[in-house]
Design an enzyme around this catalytic site. Structure first.
Site, PDB file in Angstrom:
ATOM      1  N   ASP A  36      10.397   7.457   6.039  1.00 45.05           N
ATOM      2  CA  ASP A  36       9.612   6.771   5.002  1.00 45.05           C
ATOM      3  C   ASP A  36      10.423   5.562   4.530  1.00 45.05           C
ATOM      4  OD1 ASP A  36       7.172   7.939   2.896  1.00 45.05           O
ATOM      5  OD2 ASP A  36       8.400   6.248   2.208  1.00 45.05           O
ATOM      6  N   LEU A  82      -1.381   3.016   2.113  1.00 47.46           N
ATOM      7  CA  LEU A  82      -2.081   3.164   0.832  1.00 47.46           C
ATOM      8  C   LEU A  82      -3.156   4.228   0.939  1.00 47.46           C
ATOM      9  CD1 LEU A  82      -2.702  -0.647   0.142  1.00 47.46           C
ATOM     10  CD2 LEU A  82      -0.772   0.758  -0.601  1.00 47.46           C
ATOM     11  N   ASN A 122      -5.778   6.116   6.501  1.00 47.23           N
ATOM     12  CA  ASN A 122      -7.144   5.584   6.426  1.00 47.23           C
ATOM     13  C   ASN A 122      -7.188   4.070   6.383  1.00 47.23           C
ATOM     14  OD1 ASN A 122      -8.959   7.763   6.475  1.00 47.23           O
ATOM     15  ND2 ASN A 122      -8.267   8.388   4.425  1.00 47.23           N
ATOM     16  N   PRO A 123      -8.292   3.465   6.836  1.00 42.05           N
ATOM     17  CA  PRO A 123      -9.436   4.092   7.498  1.00 42.05           C
ATOM     18  C   PRO A 123      -9.043   4.519   8.913  1.00 42.05           C
ATOM     19  CG  PRO A 123      -9.747   1.712   7.317  1.00 42.05           C
ATOM     20  CD  PRO A 123      -8.449   2.017   6.649  1.00 42.05           C
ATOM     21  N   SER A 145      -6.992  11.492  13.430  1.00 40.96           N
ATOM     22  CA  SER A 145      -7.447  12.797  12.891  1.00 40.96           C
ATOM     23  C   SER A 145      -8.966  12.795  12.705  1.00 40.96           C
ATOM     24  CB  SER A 145      -6.729  13.126  11.581  1.00 40.96           C
ATOM     25  OG  SER A 145      -7.014  12.137  10.612  1.00 40.96           O
ATOM     26  N   HIS A 177     -14.799   8.623   9.998  1.00 43.18           N
ATOM     27  CA  HIS A 177     -14.267   9.482   8.932  1.00 43.18           C
ATOM     28  C   HIS A 177     -14.514   8.686   7.651  1.00 43.18           C
ATOM     29  CE1 HIS A 177     -11.804  11.874   6.350  1.00 43.18           C
ATOM     30  NE2 HIS A 177     -10.909  10.934   6.183  1.00 43.18           N
TER      31      HIS A 177
HETATM   32  P1  NAD Z   1       1.097   8.566  -0.599  1.00 39.95           P
HETATM   33  O1  NAD Z   1       1.101   7.302  -1.382  1.00 39.95           O
HETATM   34  O2  NAD Z   1       1.392   9.844  -1.277  1.00 39.95           O
HETATM   35  O3  NAD Z   1       2.106   8.432   0.621  1.00 39.95           O
HETATM   36  C1  NAD Z   1       2.222   7.310   1.431  1.00 39.95           C
HETATM   37  C2  NAD Z   1       3.685   7.210   1.866  1.00 39.95           C
HETATM   38  O4  NAD Z   1       3.777   6.141   2.831  1.00 39.95           O
HETATM   39  C3  NAD Z   1       4.652   6.877   0.729  1.00 39.95           C
HETATM   40  O5  NAD Z   1       5.689   7.847   0.671  1.00 39.95           O
HETATM   41  C4  NAD Z   1       5.177   5.494   1.087  1.00 39.95           C
HETATM   42  O6  NAD Z   1       6.514   5.281   0.697  1.00 39.95           O
HETATM   43  C5  NAD Z   1       5.036   5.516   2.611  1.00 39.95           C
HETATM   44  N1  NAD Z   1       5.016   4.190   3.220  1.00 39.95           N
HETATM   45  C6  NAD Z   1       4.330   3.094   2.823  1.00 39.95           C
HETATM   46  N2  NAD Z   1       4.578   2.059   3.657  1.00 39.95           N
HETATM   47  C7  NAD Z   1       5.410   2.522   4.620  1.00 39.95           C
HETATM   48  C8  NAD Z   1       6.026   1.938   5.757  1.00 39.95           C
HETATM   49  N3  NAD Z   1       5.830   0.673   6.088  1.00 39.95           N
HETATM   50  N4  NAD Z   1       6.844   2.706   6.498  1.00 39.95           N
HETATM   51  C9  NAD Z   1       7.080   3.997   6.183  1.00 39.95           C
HETATM   52  N5  NAD Z   1       6.527   4.611   5.105  1.00 39.95           N
HETATM   53  C10 NAD Z   1       5.709   3.879   4.339  1.00 39.95           C
HETATM   54  O7  NAD Z   1      -0.346   8.613   0.136  1.00 39.95           O
HETATM   55  P2  NAD Z   1      -1.042   9.911   0.758  1.00 39.95           P
HETATM   56  O8  NAD Z   1      -1.914  10.555  -0.251  1.00 39.95           O
HETATM   57  O9  NAD Z   1      -0.015  10.715   1.477  1.00 39.95           O
HETATM   58  O10 NAD Z   1      -2.016   9.220   1.823  1.00 39.95           O
HETATM   59  C11 NAD Z   1      -1.504   8.617   2.999  1.00 39.95           C
HETATM   60  C12 NAD Z   1      -2.658   8.119   3.860  1.00 39.95           C
HETATM   61  O11 NAD Z   1      -3.406   9.232   4.379  1.00 39.95           O
HETATM   62  C13 NAD Z   1      -3.675   7.250   3.097  1.00 39.95           C
HETATM   63  O12 NAD Z   1      -4.082   6.164   3.902  1.00 39.95           O
HETATM   64  C14 NAD Z   1      -4.823   8.218   2.868  1.00 39.95           C
HETATM   65  O13 NAD Z   1      -6.052   7.555   2.680  1.00 39.95           O
HETATM   66  C15 NAD Z   1      -4.780   8.996   4.163  1.00 39.95           C
HETATM   67  N6  NAD Z   1      -5.524  10.262   4.173  1.00 39.95           N
HETATM   68  C16 NAD Z   1      -6.178  10.556   5.318  1.00 39.95           C
HETATM   69  C17 NAD Z   1      -6.930  11.710   5.398  1.00 39.95           C
HETATM   70  C18 NAD Z   1      -7.669  11.987   6.684  1.00 39.95           C
HETATM   71  O14 NAD Z   1      -8.518  12.878   6.742  1.00 39.95           O
HETATM   72  N7  NAD Z   1      -7.394  11.255   7.739  1.00 39.95           N
HETATM   73  C19 NAD Z   1      -7.007  12.585   4.305  1.00 39.95           C
HETATM   74  C20 NAD Z   1      -6.296  12.267   3.149  1.00 39.95           C
HETATM   75  C21 NAD Z   1      -5.562  11.080   3.071  1.00 39.95           C
END
Ligand code: NAD
Length: 316
Positions: A36, A82, A122-123, A145, A177
């Site tokens: 991270d 994000l 996402n997206p 996913s 999704h």
């Molecule tokens: P979060 O803010 O809790 O975590 C995101 C992490 O990414 C943070 O720890 C941040 O420091 C890190 N980060 C940001 N830029 C980075 C980079 N360049 N290199 C390495 N790390 C980096 O967010 P979250 O709730 O964990 O969500 C993460 C993503 O997952 C979002 O885009 C969210 O929409 C997606 N999501 C997808 C699904 C799905 O079904 N596919 C479900 C829920 C959330």
């Protein structure tokens, strides 16, 4: 892949650490590395997760690492970027997250990665496309996913509605999704019986099917409204996907995968049932959609194409 099952999670936020916790609880991997931009967070997570090791079903090496760890990793899961704010759609994250995902993919590939990418950011359908194009890997090794979580929600709700085990519900959410997803109800089975036949015989109103899909559609918005983010469900869903790969299962899961005409669409990532094994996506399960469902699916694909043009093409 050798015997050491190694996964790198890039993005140790809510989703990444929920996946890590799920892997730990189910003993899915031998080695887990967290990466991270917030290095301290990965160190804290390493310490916290490792405290659970004496009670986990499997020996596991957990560490805060770097992109160098991708060299001999079997799977890199991207959960960085994000997430949605209350009321925000997933598509609104496209521009910002595409930059992040491209950068991450470059860092992973520079370290001679030879495994499979799983994308959850996402997206997700658009971000999987970004990973495919910026990694140069074959489509079988870049898996989004997709609607694997939406499908789990659908199966759970149908199981509640008909009072049967969700394990006996065979139903899929197809498409984005996101807001334009669809359920091909004709292909929904309870055990080996069509769900629509059961509804008819039990005099259940067919309008209930729409209500069930609406609930799935709305679930993420509702959860985000109430607790800011969704993560346990996706953590479990990603774990399921990783198990299907390591166990060479040939399991059918609704992932986002690159289309080359299977559903009369091409050049995009979108959620369809696919056969998952050690190679990644082995094949796509082609359902014969009725006219109305094919139109809905096409609409979902058009949204992806428009967004690739609008938010992503210039970046790649
Ligand atoms: P979060 O803010 O809790 O975590 C995101 C992490 O990414 C943070 O720890 C941040 O420091 C890190 N980060 C940001 N830029 C980075 C980079 N360049 N290199 C390495 N790390 C980096 O967010 P979250 O709730 O964990 O969500 C993460 C993503 O997952 C979002 O885009 C969210 O929409 C997606 N999501 C997808 C699904 C799905 O079904 N596919 C479900 C829920 C959330």
């Amino acid at each position: 892949m050798d015997d050491n099952r190694k996964v790198v999670i890039v993005g140790a936020g809510f989703v990444g650490t929920s996946l890590a916790y799920s892997l730990l609880n189910q003993g899915t991997v031998d080695e887990l590395v967290l990466v991270d931009i917030n290095k301290d967070k990965t160190i804290g997570e390493e310490m916290d997760l490792s405290d659970g090791l004496p009670y986990s079903p499997h020996k596991m090496n957990i560490k805060a690492g770097s992109y160098k760890d991708c060299k001999n990793a079997d799977i890199v899961v991207i959960t960085a970027g994000l997430n949605q704010k209350p009321g925000q759609s997933r598509l609104e994250l496209a521009v910002e997250n595409a930059k992040i995902i491209k950068d991450i993919t470059k860092n992973v590939m520079e370290n001679n990665f030879k495994g499979i990418f799983i994308v959850a950011t996402n997206p997700v359908d658009l971000m999987s496309y970004v990973v495919l194009k910026s990694s140069g890997l074959p489509k079988s090794r870049v898996i989004g996913s997709g609607t694997v979580l939406d499908t789990a929600r659908l199966r759970y709700l149908i199981a509640e509605y008909l009072e049967v085990s969700s394990k006996n519900v065979h139903a899929y959410i197809l498409g984005e999704h996101g807001d334009s997803s669809l359920v091909p109800w004709e292909h929904c089975y309870i055990g080996c019986k069509k769900m629509t036949d059961i509804m008819e015989e039990s005099n259940l109103p067919m309008e209930d099917l729409k209500k069930i899909h609406d609930k799935v559609w709305n679930a993420a918005y509702e959860i985000i409204e109430k607790k800011k983010a969704t993560y346990y469900g996706i953590g479990m869903a990603l774990n399921r996907l990783i198990k299907a790969i390591f166990n060479d299962e040939n399991a059918i899961l609704t992932v986002s995968t690159y289309q080359e005409g299977e559903y009369n669409q091409e050049g995009i990532y979108i959620g369809v049932p696919a056969i998952i094994n050690r190679q990644g996506v082995k094949d796509i399960l082609k359902l014969k959609l009725n006219k109305r469902d094919q139109e809905k699916f096409n609409h979902s694909c058009e949204i992806m194409k428009e967004n690739i043009k609008k938010s992503i093409e210039d970046l790649l």
